[in-house]
Design an enzyme around this catalytic site. Structure first.
Site, mmCIF file in Angstrom:
data_model
loop_
_atom_site.group_PDB
_atom_site.id
_atom_site.type_symbol
_atom_site.label_atom_id
_atom_site.label_comp_id
_atom_site.label_asym_id
_atom_site.label_seq_id
_atom_site.Cartn_x
_atom_site.Cartn_y
_atom_site.Cartn_z
ATOM 1 N N ASP A 9 0.903 -1.086 -0.129
ATOM 2 C CA ASP A 9 -0.033 -0.012 0.120
ATOM 3 C C ASP A 9 1.026 1.332 -0.128
ATOM 4 O O ASP A 9 2.088 1.146 0.284
ATOM 5 C CB ASP A 9 -0.800 -0.107 1.395
ATOM 6 C CG ASP A 9 -1.724 1.102 1.441
ATOM 7 O OD1 ASP A 9 -2.336 1.549 0.565
ATOM 8 O OD2 ASP A 9 -1.686 1.701 2.819
ATOM 9 N N ASP A 11 -0.203 4.963 1.024
ATOM 10 C CA ASP A 11 -0.366 5.778 2.007
ATOM 11 C C ASP A 11 -0.169 5.505 3.407
ATOM 12 O O ASP A 11 -1.062 4.245 3.905
ATOM 13 C CB ASP A 11 -1.725 6.589 1.788
ATOM 14 C CG ASP A 11 -2.174 7.488 3.053
ATOM 15 O OD1 ASP A 11 -1.082 8.334 3.428
ATOM 16 O OD2 ASP A 11 -3.293 7.772 3.045
ATOM 17 N N GLY A 46 -7.100 4.359 2.864
ATOM 18 C CA GLY A 46 -7.229 3.479 2.043
ATOM 19 C C GLY A 46 -8.577 3.559 1.063
ATOM 20 O O GLY A 46 -8.743 2.734 0.087
ATOM 21 N N ILE A 47 -9.100 4.591 1.236
ATOM 22 C CA ILE A 47 -10.641 4.662 0.436
ATOM 23 C C ILE A 47 -10.546 5.580 -0.447
ATOM 24 O O ILE A 47 -9.864 6.564 -0.382
ATOM 25 C CB ILE A 47 -11.868 5.238 1.486
ATOM 26 C CG1 ILE A 47 -11.994 4.385 2.678
ATOM 27 C CG2 ILE A 47 -13.299 5.289 0.789
ATOM 28 C CD1 ILE A 47 -12.279 2.918 2.485
ATOM 29 N N ARG A 49 -11.147 8.412 -3.666
ATOM 30 C CA ARG A 49 -11.497 9.811 -3.390
ATOM 31 C C ARG A 49 -12.768 10.076 -3.344
ATOM 32 O O ARG A 49 -13.431 10.753 -2.433
ATOM 33 C CB ARG A 49 -10.658 10.682 -4.644
ATOM 34 C CG ARG A 49 -10.833 12.165 -4.504
ATOM 35 C CD ARG A 49 -10.305 12.925 -5.641
ATOM 36 N NE ARG A 49 -8.938 12.314 -6.008
ATOM 37 C CZ ARG A 49 -8.653 12.290 -7.379
ATOM 38 N NH1 ARG A 49 -9.072 13.064 -8.217
ATOM 39 N NH2 ARG A 49 -7.142 11.821 -7.829
ATOM 40 N N SER A 118 -4.865 5.537 -4.630
ATOM 41 C CA SER A 118 -4.476 6.968 -4.995
ATOM 42 C C SER A 118 -4.391 7.038 -6.496
ATOM 43 O O SER A 118 -3.168 6.394 -7.083
ATOM 44 C CB SER A 118 -3.434 7.454 -4.213
ATOM 45 O OG SER A 118 -3.068 8.940 -4.830
ATOM 46 N N ASN A 120 -2.740 9.505 -7.795
ATOM 47 C CA ASN A 120 -1.548 10.229 -7.521
ATOM 48 C C ASN A 120 -0.501 9.267 -7.297
ATOM 49 O O ASN A 120 0.737 9.820 -7.132
ATOM 50 C CB ASN A 120 -1.804 11.663 -6.765
ATOM 51 C CG ASN A 120 -3.109 12.459 -7.091
ATOM 52 O OD1 ASN A 120 -2.829 12.899 -8.096
ATOM 53 N ND2 ASN A 120 -4.075 12.477 -6.196
ATOM 54 N N ASP A 172 -1.691 -0.643 6.276
ATOM 55 C CA ASP A 172 -1.773 0.097 7.421
ATOM 56 C C ASP A 172 -3.269 0.438 7.842
ATOM 57 O O ASP A 172 -3.638 0.790 8.613
ATOM 58 C CB ASP A 172 -1.328 1.352 7.478
ATOM 59 C CG ASP A 172 -1.933 2.376 6.483
ATOM 60 O OD1 ASP A 172 -2.261 2.077 5.247
ATOM 61 O OD2 ASP A 172 -2.170 3.426 7.010
#
Ligand code: B16
Ligand code: MG
Length: 221
Positions: A9, A11, A46-47, A49, A118, A120, A172
């Protein structure tokens, strides 16, 4: 059998962009006259946008004040603020232990993939100087369902050319650990907030990733 790939993952695992997401959502909330606090921000990790925006608007009771098009514009406005805040992101922002962990995996010939929700993520990995490590990055725009659905982890394993049972995933957030387990991978959970969440291994922080003996991490196959 030991694992042949580790899928990360982004973030909260590679770098802490959660705080930047929080500030951008808070700014949007302030402009709409509602409070986005840290407790609410926990629900967004983790969700995607768009789903994050829905949660914020529903939790603050203003979801029905906007049309679908307006909600799309709100998500885009948050993203512009978030991307602007990534300007100074660089290798100094890697979470502790991540650099050594990635070097160790590469040295051992264990493949490395990314399963971030993400849009990004590519930009962030580039800014962190990690492009040479990642053999596969899933584009979240290609997904029909977000975490906790296993789709993102299954696509990462396929992109690495491996059976999911030969891969481990590192997360996380609860939704991410559920996605890894549903994909049939070995689940490595990071942080105190996941202590009660079922996983194959629990590590207290990213620092511990640098100490893992990957020969001891057992695959599901
Ligand atoms: P973006 P991860 C997730 O990253 C974040 O945890 C989550 O808060 C964010 O809403 C999501 O990415 C989408 O990000 O707006 O940049 O597309 O934990 O899956 O790496
Ligand atoms: Mg995360």
């Amino acid at each position: 059998m030991t694992i042949q790939a580790v899928i990360f993952d982004l973030d909260g695992v590679i770098t802490d962009t959660a705080h930047l997401h929080f500030l951008a959502w808070k700014e949007l909330g302030d402009s709409l006259g509602v409070e986005v606090n840290l407790e609410l921000n926990e629900l967004l990790k983790g969700i995607s946008r768009q789903e994050s925006l829905e949660i914020i608007l529903k939790e603050t009771g203003i979801f029905d004040n906007f049309t679908d098009v307006e909600r799309q514009e709100l998500a885009e406005r948050k993203n512009r603020a978030y991307v602007a805040s990534l300007e100074s992101l660089g290798p100094q922002d890697l979470l502790p232990g991540i650099g050594d962990c990635l070097k160790d995996l590469k040295k051992r010939g264990i493949k490395i993939g990314l399963a971030s929700s993400s849009q990004n993520a590519g930009l962030i990995i580039k800014k962190l100087g990690l492009e040479p490590y990642f053999e596969a990055m899933v584009d979240p725009r290609s997904l029909s369902k977000g975490k906790p659905d296993p789709e993102i982890y299954l696509k990462a394993a396929a992109a690495l050319g491996l059976n999911p049972a030969k891969c481990a995933g590192v997360e996380d957030a609860r939704a991410g650990i559920e996605a890894i387990r549903a994909a049939g991978m070995t689940a490595i959970a990071l942080g105190q907030s996941l202590e009660q969440v079922p996983a194959d291994y629990h590590l207290s922080s990213t620092r511990d990733l640098a100490k893992v003996n990957w020969d001891d991490i057992v695959s599901k196959e």
